[in-house]
Design a protein around this motif. Structure first.
Motif, PDB file in Angstrom:
ATOM      1  N   SER A  53     -15.899 -52.752 -26.554  1.00 49.32           N
ATOM      2  CA  SER A  53     -15.413 -52.913 -25.629  1.00 49.32           C
ATOM      3  C   SER A  53     -14.522 -53.137 -24.607  1.00 49.32           C
ATOM      4  O   SER A  53     -14.679 -54.032 -23.486  1.00 49.32           O
ATOM      5  CB  SER A  53     -15.318 -54.793 -26.439  1.00 49.32           C
ATOM      6  OG  SER A  53     -15.001 -54.543 -26.987  1.00 49.32           O
ATOM      7  N   THR A  60     -14.800 -53.491 -20.853  1.00 49.33           N
ATOM      8  CA  THR A  60     -15.605 -54.771 -20.795  1.00 49.33           C
ATOM      9  C   THR A  60     -14.639 -55.990 -19.951  1.00 49.33           C
ATOM     10  O   THR A  60     -14.745 -57.253 -19.109  1.00 49.33           O
ATOM     11  CB  THR A  60     -16.536 -55.153 -20.391  1.00 49.33           C
ATOM     12  OG1 THR A  60     -16.623 -55.403 -22.261  1.00 49.33           O
ATOM     13  CG2 THR A  60     -18.265 -54.180 -20.832  1.00 49.33           C
ATOM     14  N   ASP A  76     -17.071 -55.788 -15.329  1.00 48.73           N
ATOM     15  CA  ASP A  76     -17.373 -56.849 -15.295  1.00 48.73           C
ATOM     16  C   ASP A  76     -18.982 -57.182 -14.659  1.00 48.73           C
ATOM     17  O   ASP A  76     -19.653 -58.706 -14.879  1.00 48.73           O
ATOM     18  CB  ASP A  76     -16.781 -58.069 -15.510  1.00 48.73           C
ATOM     19  CG  ASP A  76     -16.252 -57.871 -13.937  1.00 48.73           C
ATOM     20  OD1 ASP A  76     -16.003 -56.679 -13.469  1.00 48.73           O
ATOM     21  OD2 ASP A  76     -14.538 -58.610 -14.231  1.00 48.73           O
TER      22      ASP A  76
END
Length: 245
Positions: A173, A176, A218
C-alpha cells in the motif's frame, strides 16, 4: 579637329568609369561567417553547496557554469529527490542557475537535484546531459544508485518522461499512500537512474505517469509499472588486473 579632341578625352572617361565600378564593388561587403558552430555544452564550474557536500541546510542553491545558460522546461525536466510537493523556484541568471526550495529540508537526508538535459547554453541550446547535484543535510551522504529501462508492455517501445521511484517501505500500500522516497524520470530511450540510495537497504521500484504531482498512485487515469521483486542496495570493492603492457 573635333573628332580628334573627343578621342583625346576618351581614356580619361574610361578610367573614371573603371574606378567608379571598383569603388561600388568594394562597398558590397558580405557578413562574416562567424566560424564553426558551437556544439560544446556548458561546463559546471562550482556551486553552493559543492557537489556531494554534507551538513548543508540552506534552501537557496546556486550553480555556476563557464558560459551563459538557460534552464529548459524546469517544471518538467528537473526532478528533486526526496520529492518536493511545492515546486521550487528555478531560474537562470547569466552564467548561474539559482534554486530556491519551497519545502522544509529533512534532517540527515541526502538530496538529489537531477537536471536531466534541462541546462542548455544560451546561443545554440547545447544541453548538459545527465547533470545532477547531490548534498546531505547530515554528516554522511548516501551514494548508491540503480539504473534500468522502462518499456511499454504492449509494444516494448521506450516510455519517456515517466517518474520512477524507490520505496524502502515494502508494504504493497506504500505506493498509494506515501510519496516516493527517491525519484527519477525516464529519458527519450526509457532509461532512468535513481541516485543516492542508502546502502544495505531493501527497496521496491515503481513507475508512475501521474497527473497531480503528489508522487503516489491515487488516480485511476495514472499509468503505473512496478518491479515484482524487492532488491537490496549494496556495494563491494573489486580489483581488476591491468593487462596492458
Amino acid at each position: 579637329m573635333k573628332y580628334n579632341s573627343s578621342l583625346r578625352f576618351l581614356p580619361i572617361a574610361l578610367l573614371i568609369i573603371s574606378v567608379g565600378l571598383m569603388l561600388f564593388s568594394c562597398a558590397n561587403m558580405s557578413r562574416p561567417s562567424g566560424g564553426p558552430k558551437d556544439e560544446t555544452p556548458p561546463r559546471y564550474i562550482k556551486g553552493n553547496p559543492s557537489l556531494n557536500a554534507c551538513n548543508f541546510n540552506d534552501k537557496r542553491i546556486e550553480l555556476e557554469f563557464d558560459e551563459i545558460v538557460q534552464v529548459d522546461k524546469p517544471s518538467e525536466k528537473v526532478i528533486i529527490s526526496p520529492p518536493q510537493i511545492n515546486m521550487p523556484k528555478i531560474q537562470a541568471q547569466g552564467k548561474k542557475v539559482r534554486i530556491e526550495l519551497q519545502d522544509s529540508l529533512q534532517p540527515n537526508t541526502t538530496y538529489t537535484i537531477d537536471f536531466s538535459d534541462a541546462i542548455v547554453d544560451n546561443n545554440e541550446k547545447n544541453p548538459l546531459k545527465g547533470f545532477s547535484l547531490s548534498f546531505s543535510t547530515g554528516p554522511s551522504l548516501d551514494s548508491l544508485q540503480i539504473s534500468g529501462i522502462l518499456l511499454n508492455a504492449e509494444n516494448l517501445e521506450p516510455i519517456t518522461g515517466m517518474l520512477v521511484g524507490a520505496y524502502s517501505n515494502l508494504d504493497d500500500s506504500a505506493f498509494t499512500t506515501l510519496p516516493m522516497e527517491r525519484v527519477s524520470s525516464s529519458d527519450a530511450l526509457g532509461h532512468f537512474t535513481i541516485r543516492n540510495l542508502k546502502a544495505n537497504t531493501p527497496y521496491r521500484i515503481f513507475a508512475l505517469k501521474e497527473a497531480n504531482r503528489n508522487y503516489r498512485f491515487d488516480a485511476p487515469t495514472e499509468d503505473i509499472a512496478f518491479l515484482d521483486t524487492a532488491f537490496v542496495s549494496y556495494a563491494e570493492p573489486k580489483q581488476y588486473a591491468d593487462t596492458i603492457y
